[in-house]
Design a protein around this motif. Structure first.
Motif, mmCIF file in Angstrom:
data_model
loop_
_atom_site.group_PDB
_atom_site.id
_atom_site.type_symbol
_atom_site.label_atom_id
_atom_site.label_comp_id
_atom_site.label_asym_id
_atom_site.label_seq_id
_atom_site.Cartn_x
_atom_site.Cartn_y
_atom_site.Cartn_z
ATOM 1 N N ILE A 12 0.853 -1.210 0.000
ATOM 2 C CA ILE A 12 0.000 0.000 0.000
ATOM 3 C C ILE A 12 0.880 1.249 0.000
ATOM 4 N N THR A 86 -5.147 -5.267 -0.951
ATOM 5 C CA THR A 86 -5.823 -6.519 -1.269
ATOM 6 C C THR A 86 -6.858 -6.311 -2.366
ATOM 7 N N LEU A 89 -11.111 -5.592 -2.368
ATOM 8 C CA LEU A 89 -11.531 -4.807 -1.220
ATOM 9 C C LEU A 89 -11.476 -3.339 -1.623
ATOM 10 N N CYS A 90 -12.653 -2.783 -1.966
ATOM 11 C CA CYS A 90 -12.719 -1.426 -2.543
ATOM 12 C C CYS A 90 -11.851 -1.337 -3.786
ATOM 13 N N ASP A 91 -11.696 -2.403 -4.479
ATOM 14 C CA ASP A 91 -10.885 -2.491 -5.686
ATOM 15 C C ASP A 91 -11.542 -3.499 -6.620
ATOM 16 N N ALA A 115 -5.066 -1.452 3.792
ATOM 17 C CA ALA A 115 -4.927 -0.187 4.518
ATOM 18 C C ALA A 115 -5.801 -0.162 5.781
ATOM 19 N N TYR A 160 -12.776 4.403 4.366
ATOM 20 C CA TYR A 160 -11.843 5.072 3.460
ATOM 21 C C TYR A 160 -12.479 6.378 2.995
ATOM 22 N N LEU A 189 -0.099 5.553 5.038
ATOM 23 C CA LEU A 189 0.468 4.396 5.735
ATOM 24 C C LEU A 189 1.610 3.765 4.950
ATOM 25 N N TYR A 217 -6.110 8.398 3.061
ATOM 26 C CA TYR A 217 -6.607 8.430 4.439
ATOM 27 C C TYR A 217 -7.478 7.229 4.794
HETATM 28 N N1 SAM Z 1 -7.539 -2.533 -1.775
HETATM 29 C C1 SAM Z 1 -6.978 -1.468 -0.972
HETATM 30 C C2 SAM Z 1 -6.656 -2.031 0.421
HETATM 31 O O1 SAM Z 1 -6.420 -3.230 0.538
HETATM 32 O O2 SAM Z 1 -6.581 -1.242 1.382
HETATM 33 C C3 SAM Z 1 -7.883 -0.247 -0.957
HETATM 34 C C4 SAM Z 1 -8.025 0.411 -2.290
HETATM 35 S S1 SAM Z 1 -9.065 1.819 -2.290
HETATM 36 C C5 SAM Z 1 -9.315 2.112 -4.008
HETATM 37 C C6 SAM Z 1 -7.976 3.127 -1.951
HETATM 38 C C7 SAM Z 1 -8.219 3.727 -0.573
HETATM 39 O O3 SAM Z 1 -7.573 2.919 0.420
HETATM 40 C C8 SAM Z 1 -7.612 5.115 -0.407
HETATM 41 O O4 SAM Z 1 -8.497 6.133 -0.856
HETATM 42 C C9 SAM Z 1 -7.396 5.194 1.090
HETATM 43 O O5 SAM Z 1 -8.606 5.491 1.755
HETATM 44 C C10 SAM Z 1 -7.007 3.734 1.409
HETATM 45 N N2 SAM Z 1 -5.542 3.580 1.325
HETATM 46 C C11 SAM Z 1 -4.852 2.878 0.408
HETATM 47 N N3 SAM Z 1 -3.520 2.963 0.658
HETATM 48 C C12 SAM Z 1 -3.386 3.733 1.763
HETATM 49 C C13 SAM Z 1 -2.278 4.200 2.516
HETATM 50 N N4 SAM Z 1 -1.020 3.897 2.174
HETATM 51 N N5 SAM Z 1 -2.508 4.966 3.606
HETATM 52 C C14 SAM Z 1 -3.772 5.290 3.965
HETATM 53 N N6 SAM Z 1 -4.853 4.881 3.292
HETATM 54 C C15 SAM Z 1 -4.671 4.125 2.207
#
Ligand code: SAM
Length: 235
Positions: A12, A86, A89-91, A115, A160, A189, A217
């Protein structure tokens, strides 16, 4: 014999947050389905992995899922990754996984970063049970109802939000949940500017309202009726 679909978690932010097994699987498959081929190329180049990449995103998901199922049925091994964390998950990926499972194809998770879980693990909020709410709806009506439902949730709420909406969402959560709940904001993160803010929901809402949000975030709030001494309920 039909091939296997591997659902592979990737970093991430920090490229070192990838498991040995994830790298081995990415090296072994016939093709890698990914959201953005340029983004995934950076990871693969870092680990000197050369594989055919196939784009799989929300705009071509329907067509691509059918193609991927045909490849699996013809015996190919496939890995599904997303831009971060992953897959599914929102992907993208849910459709493919669900169809593959329905057809009796083998679907294997290769776990790694997410995340929401990373944020929760260091938030200081109760971890014994939590609810992952994804992204809030954009439109005002559904958003209000979504927040009202979450306000009654006794488990820690993890969600998220895009940077341009973080301050507004925190302000609305404050109104609907009440400002005194313990909360945390996790930003960027595993990256260079990783930051955790922990405090009351109203304090965090105020501090985010005073600045320009940048980066990625995760927002976390303790569940309804969970105000208690730190450490309780976390075993
Ligand atoms: N599949 C991803 C997961 O496993 O966390 C989430 C993908 S979603 C499209 C993207 C969102 O995840 C971002 O808008 C943010 O809210 C969160 N996110 C992803 N990477 C992050 C990071 N390094 N730090 C904080 N939030 C993160």
């Amino acid at each position: 014999m039909a091939g296997t679909l591997y659902v592979v978690a990737t970093p991430i932010g920090n490229l070192e947050d990838v498991t040995l097994r994830a790298l081995a699987v990415l090296r072994s498959v016939d093709r890698i389905l990914c959201e953005d081929t340029r983004h995934t190329s950076l990871l693969l180049r870092h680990y000197e992995i050369r594989k055919p990449l196939v784009s799989y995103h929300e705009h071509n998901e329907r067509r691509r899922a059918e193609e991927a199922l045909a490849w699996l049925e013809a015996g190919e091994e496939l890995a599904l990754v997303s831009d971060a964390g992953t897959p599914t998950l929102c992907d993208p990926g849910y459709r493919l996984v669900s169809l593959a499972a329905e057809r009796g194809l083998r679907v294997v998770p290769v776990p790694g970063p997410m995340a929401a879980v990373a944020a929760l693990s260091a938030s200081g909020l109760p971890t014994d049970s939590f609810t992952f709410a994804g992204f809030p709806p954009r439109r005002a009506g559904p958003r209000q109802r979504w927040l009202e439902r979450l306000a009654a949730e006794p488990r820690t709420v993890v969600l998220y939000e895009a940077p341009e909406r973080v301050a507004r969402t925190l302000a609305e959560m404050c109104e609907v949940f009440g400002g005194e709940r313990r909360a945390a904001v996790a930003r960027e993160l595993t990256k260079a500017f990783e930051e955790f803010r922990r405090g009351r929901l109203d304090e965090l809402a105020r501090s985010l309202a005073e600045e320009t949000a940048r980066g990625e975030y995760v927002l976390l709030v303790e569940g309804a009726g969970r105000r208690q001494a730190a450490g309780e309920g976390t075993e």
